[in-house]
Structure formats: structure tokens, C-alpha cells
Design an enzyme around this catalytic site. Structure first.
Site, mmCIF file in Angstrom:
data_model
loop_
_atom_site.group_PDB
_atom_site.id
_atom_site.type_symbol
_atom_site.label_atom_id
_atom_site.label_comp_id
_atom_site.label_asym_id
_atom_site.label_seq_id
_atom_site.Cartn_x
_atom_site.Cartn_y
_atom_site.Cartn_z
ATOM 1 N N CYS A 9 4.740 5.426 19.061
ATOM 2 C CA CYS A 9 5.529 5.637 20.127
ATOM 3 C C CYS A 9 7.695 5.683 19.871
ATOM 4 O O CYS A 9 7.441 4.211 19.566
ATOM 5 C CB CYS A 9 5.158 4.168 20.989
ATOM 6 N N ASN A 29 0.026 8.352 4.216
ATOM 7 C CA ASN A 29 -0.431 7.212 4.582
ATOM 8 C C ASN A 29 -0.988 7.584 6.062
ATOM 9 O O ASN A 29 -1.731 6.438 6.676
ATOM 10 C CB ASN A 29 0.541 6.242 5.334
ATOM 11 N N GLN A 71 0.630 3.984 -0.520
ATOM 12 C CA GLN A 71 -0.506 4.546 -1.052
ATOM 13 C C GLN A 71 -2.104 4.319 -1.029
ATOM 14 O O GLN A 71 -3.157 4.638 -1.750
ATOM 15 C CB GLN A 71 -1.125 5.258 0.549
ATOM 16 N N SER A 84 3.463 -1.434 -2.905
ATOM 17 C CA SER A 84 3.627 -2.929 -1.738
ATOM 18 C C SER A 84 2.418 -3.570 -2.014
ATOM 19 O O SER A 84 1.043 -3.240 -1.871
ATOM 20 C CB SER A 84 3.421 -2.195 -0.349
ATOM 21 N N GLY A 85 2.107 -4.445 -2.476
ATOM 22 C CA GLY A 85 0.949 -5.712 -2.398
ATOM 23 C C GLY A 85 0.171 -6.091 -0.905
ATOM 24 O O GLY A 85 -1.196 -5.942 -1.358
ATOM 25 N N HIS A 86 1.045 -5.650 -0.311
ATOM 26 C CA HIS A 86 -0.294 -5.865 1.075
ATOM 27 C C HIS A 86 -1.066 -4.584 1.279
ATOM 28 O O HIS A 86 -2.205 -4.431 2.114
ATOM 29 C CB HIS A 86 0.551 -6.678 2.550
HETATM 30 C C1 LIG Z 1 3.898 0.904 3.752
HETATM 31 C C2 LIG Z 1 3.725 1.881 3.498
HETATM 32 C C3 LIG Z 1 5.488 1.416 3.239
HETATM 33 C C4 LIG Z 1 5.938 0.184 3.187
HETATM 34 O O1 LIG Z 1 5.271 -0.955 2.683
HETATM 35 P P1 LIG Z 1 5.959 -2.337 3.147
HETATM 36 O O2 LIG Z 1 5.439 -3.040 2.012
HETATM 37 O O3 LIG Z 1 5.357 -2.742 4.133
HETATM 38 O O4 LIG Z 1 7.610 -2.473 3.573
HETATM 39 C C5 LIG Z 1 6.160 2.871 2.353
HETATM 40 N N1 LIG Z 1 4.719 3.365 1.990
HETATM 41 C C6 LIG Z 1 3.890 3.744 2.218
HETATM 42 C C7 LIG Z 1 2.975 5.371 2.168
HETATM 43 C C8 LIG Z 1 3.344 3.241 3.187
HETATM 44 O O5 LIG Z 1 1.867 3.187 3.327
#
Ligand SMILES: *Cc1c(COP(=O)(O)O)cnc(C)c1O
Length: 389
Positions: free
Chosen positions: A326, A152, A180, A200-202
Site C-alpha cells: 500500500c 524477497n 534473503q 540482516s540478523g532478523h
Molecule cells: C528485509 C530486507 C532488507 C532490509 O533489512 P533490515 O535489516 O530490515 O533493514 C533489505 N533487503 C532485503 C532483500 C530484505 O528482504
């Protein structure tokens, strides 16, 4: 859509695609039935869940019955790893990497406290995995190898299909956090030996609060969420129907836009990166430009603080992210950049730009125009000012 903000923080979260929202709306209003109900009103909801499952499976090159909807990427990561360590209780070791997301690293830390052994694969200066170390770490006491598909922070891609082979050679299972990667890189899980994949959807233009776990057909799975019979009895809890339908549509859209992601979006990213490197002294790219996501660049502006850059970008309504997090009040550079051995003066000044299909060339030009004077100004007031440190 807000036109005033230049949003280049898509690895943190993405906007819901308008098509996704439109498809979700009926399930937040008129079609509120429970998919488990006997009546037609509930039953029709079930069909839409099934369709979403098929769409997501198509994006992954998986079977619909290999998709389990969850609440987020973090839940999927936890469910996969916790299941894997229960499969064969004699195997009490987890192998992962130093550059994983906190969703995996946090769980691994907890497992260590519970007496499991966790080994962390090191990476080189470009963030590539040290394969030599892997050969010694994975053995017949290993329950699961968990390595992310794409990082990420840097966008680095990892050879997960190959890692899955190595895990299986030692009788271990393989999990990948592909939060990602899904929607950004083409996938055909049917051609790999990956056992579990989290998404993950978002992160792909669906809403927050919906995720999925791919569980390979034949891979043993013990439930994380126990209760009712939803999701083939693999994940209890009344379905987040609107979220599931939204994720299904987002998967279909991602398939449609995959090509654009890898051409137009990648070109925008390259344009931004080149523009900034040309105009800013002592700037360097973190990661491996030969194998990374098409939408991500992580740039260190040496001798200044990434947070200061972000605050000044924020005044121009530019939303980016700092590579350093942080942690517990102290400004520690990111664990990913530290694992890569990026010097402190560079790690502290890192900024991540992560694009999406909604970004434009005009936006990149604005950033290329605004950022170099910000860097100049911060350097002029920095104790390491003229790069003498
Ligand atoms: C955002 C992210 C997660 C966590 O996903 P959530 O749906 O926010 O819990 C896990 N792994 C990676 C690499 C991510 O970028």
C-alpha cells in the site's frame, strides 16, 4: 513459542531461534562490559564478538576481518553503495535492478536527486535479469553494480558471481543485497569477486537490530558511521554485543540447517504450492521456479485482492504477506511484479508464503484447506467475479 499462529511470513522477519536467545542472554544481563575497555570485564566480551565474526565468516566463505557488524540490512546496503561511489569520484553511475528492495531503491532515488546517474536493469516475465541490457549499462563511468542475491517477494535467485565479473571487467565494484539469501543458499565468497554483501540478523533467526556487511579484503571502504574505532575502524558505535553474539549463533545454526532448508522446507513449499494451484482456479506462480529460494512461493489469485485474502487468512491465524504494498494511500501492486509485467488483475491478487525450518506439514495442510474457500468467496463478491475481466 506461540502454537496458535501459522507463520508463513519469514521473508518479512523470523522468530529468534531458542538457541540464539539462550546464547544472547548473558550479554543482556551479567556480561555488560564495553569491548573497548581496558579491564578484563570488558575484554572478555571482545572474545565473544570475535567468535561471532568467525562463525558468520564461515557461513559466507569469508575471512573474519571481512565482516563488519552493522545495525541492519538497510544500513549495510547504504554503507556499501555510499562507499562505492566515493572510491573513484569520476565514476558517477550506479547500475542496479528494477526488483531491488526499497533499502537499495530508496537510496538510488536519493543519489539521483544528488546528481548521480542510476540505471535500472529490466527483468523478463519470470523476473530474470535482461543480460543484454546489462552490457550497455555497465561502463567505465560506473562506480558500482548492485544486484540482490535473492528477491524477497518472489524468491528469485540472481547470478551474482557472474554479475561481479562483469562489473570488474569495467573497473566497477559489485555489491549484493543478500539479506534473503544468507542461510538459505550455500555461499563461498572467497571464490567470487563480490566486493560487498549485505545481510540482516532478523531474516535468519537472530534478532532485529543487527546486520553485517562483508567487505572484500583489498576493496576500498569509506565509513558510513564515523566516530570511535570499533569494527577495525570501519563502523563506529559501541557494539550491539548481544545482537552480534546472536547473529553468530544464528549463522552456525544456519550452516547446520542449510541442507534441511533445501530439502524438507523446499518440499513443504512445493506441497503448499501444488495443493493451492490444484484447488484454486485462475492461480499462477510469480517468479522463476527453476532458480528461486527454497522457502518462498508467490502466488497470484487472479481477479481478487491480495489484501482481502490476507485479512481472511488472518482470521484463521495464518500470517502471510501480500505482494502488493500500500503505497501512499493508493493500492499499487508491488514494483517487483510490475517490473515483471504481471497483469494488474494478477498482481493485485498476489500472496507470498515464505516458510522456515519451524513450519510443519500439518500447517501446510491447514492452509491448503482454508485458502480455496476464501478465494471462492472473494471471487463471488468481486466485480470481476467469474473471471470474465
Ligand atoms: C528485509 C530486507 C532488507 C532490509 O533489512 P533490515 O535489516 O530490515 O533493514 C533489505 N533487503 C532485503 C532483500 C530484505 O528482504
Amino acid at each position: 513459542m506461540r502454537k496458535d499462529v501459522i507463520y508463513v511470513d519469514n521473508n518479512a522477519t523470523t522468530r529468534i531461534a531458542p538457541e540464539v536467545l539462550a546464547e544472547m542472554m548473558p550479554f543482556l544481563t551479567d556480561y555488560y562490559g564495553n569491548a573497548s575497555s581496558m579491564h578484563t570485564f570488558g575484554g572478555q566480551v571482545k572474545q565473544h564478538i570475535d567468535q561471532a565474526r568467525e562463525r558468520l565468516a564461515a557461513l559466507l566463505g569469508a575471512l573474519p576481518e571481512e565482516i563488519v557488524f552493522t545495525s541492519c540490512g538497510t544500513e549495510s546496503d547504504n554503507a556499501a553503495i555510499l562507499s562505492a561511489i566515493e572510491t573513484d569520484v569520476r565514476r558517477r553511475k550506479v547500475v542496479t535492478s528494477r526488483v531491488e528492495h526499497p533499502a537499495v531503491l530508496g537510496l538510488c532515488k536519493t543519489l539521483q536527486q544528488r546528481g548521480y546517474r542510476v540505471e535500472y536493469l529490466p527483468v523478463n516475465a519470470k523476473g530474470q535479469l535482461c543480460f543484454d541490457a546489462l552490457e550497455n549499462m555497465v561502463d567505465d563511468s560506473t562506480a558500482v553494480v548492485s544486484v540482490m542475491w535473492a528477491n524477497n517477494e518472489t524468491g528469485n535467485l540472481y547470478p551474482v558471481a557472474k554479475l561481479a565479473e562483469i562489473a570488474h571487467q569495467h573497473g566497477a565494484l559489485f555489491h549484493t543485497d543478500a539479506v534473503q539469501a544468507v542461510g538459505k543458499v550455500p555461499m563461498d565468497l572467497s571464490r567470487t569477486r563480490i566486493d560487498f554483501l549485505s545481510l540482516s540478523g532478523h531474516k535468519l533467526h537472530a534478532p532485529k537490530g543487527i546486520g553485517a556487511l562483508y567487505v572484500r579484503r583489498g576493496t576500498p571502504f569509506s565509513q558510513f558511521m564515523v566516530g570511535g574505532h570499533q569494527e577495525f575502524g570501519l563502523r563506529a558505535g559501541t557494539e550491539n554485543v548481544a545482537g552480534i553474539v546472536g547473529l553468530g549463533r544464528a549463522a552456525a545454526l544456519a550452516m547446520l540447517h542449510l541442507e534441511e532448508e533445501n530439502t524438507r522446507v523446499a518440499a513443504l513449499r512445493d506441497h503448499l504450492e501444488q495443493g493451492l494451484l490444484q484447488r484454486c482456479a485462475s492461480a499462477r506462480v510469480n517468479g522463476n521456479p527453476e532458480a528461486r529460494l527454497p522457502n518462498t512461493t508467490n502466488i497470484s489469485f487472479e481477479y481478487i485482492e491480495g489484501e482481502s485474502i490476507l485479512l481472511m487468512l488472518d482470521q484463521h491465524n495464518i500470517a502471510a504477506s501480500s505482494g502488493s504494498a500500500c503505497t501512499s494511500g493508493s493500492l499499487e501492486p508491488s514494483h517487483v511484479l510490475r517490473a515483471m509485467g504481471v497483469p494488474y488483475t494478477a498482481a493485485h491478487g498476489s500472496v507470498r508464503f515464505s516458510l522456515s525450518r519451524y513450519n510443519t506439514l500439518e500447517e501446510m495442510e491447514v492452509i491448503i484447506g482454508k485458502l480455496p474457500p476464501i478465494v471462492e468467496r472473494l471471487r463471488s463478491i468481486s466485480p470481476f467475479g467469474r473471471g470474465e475481466a
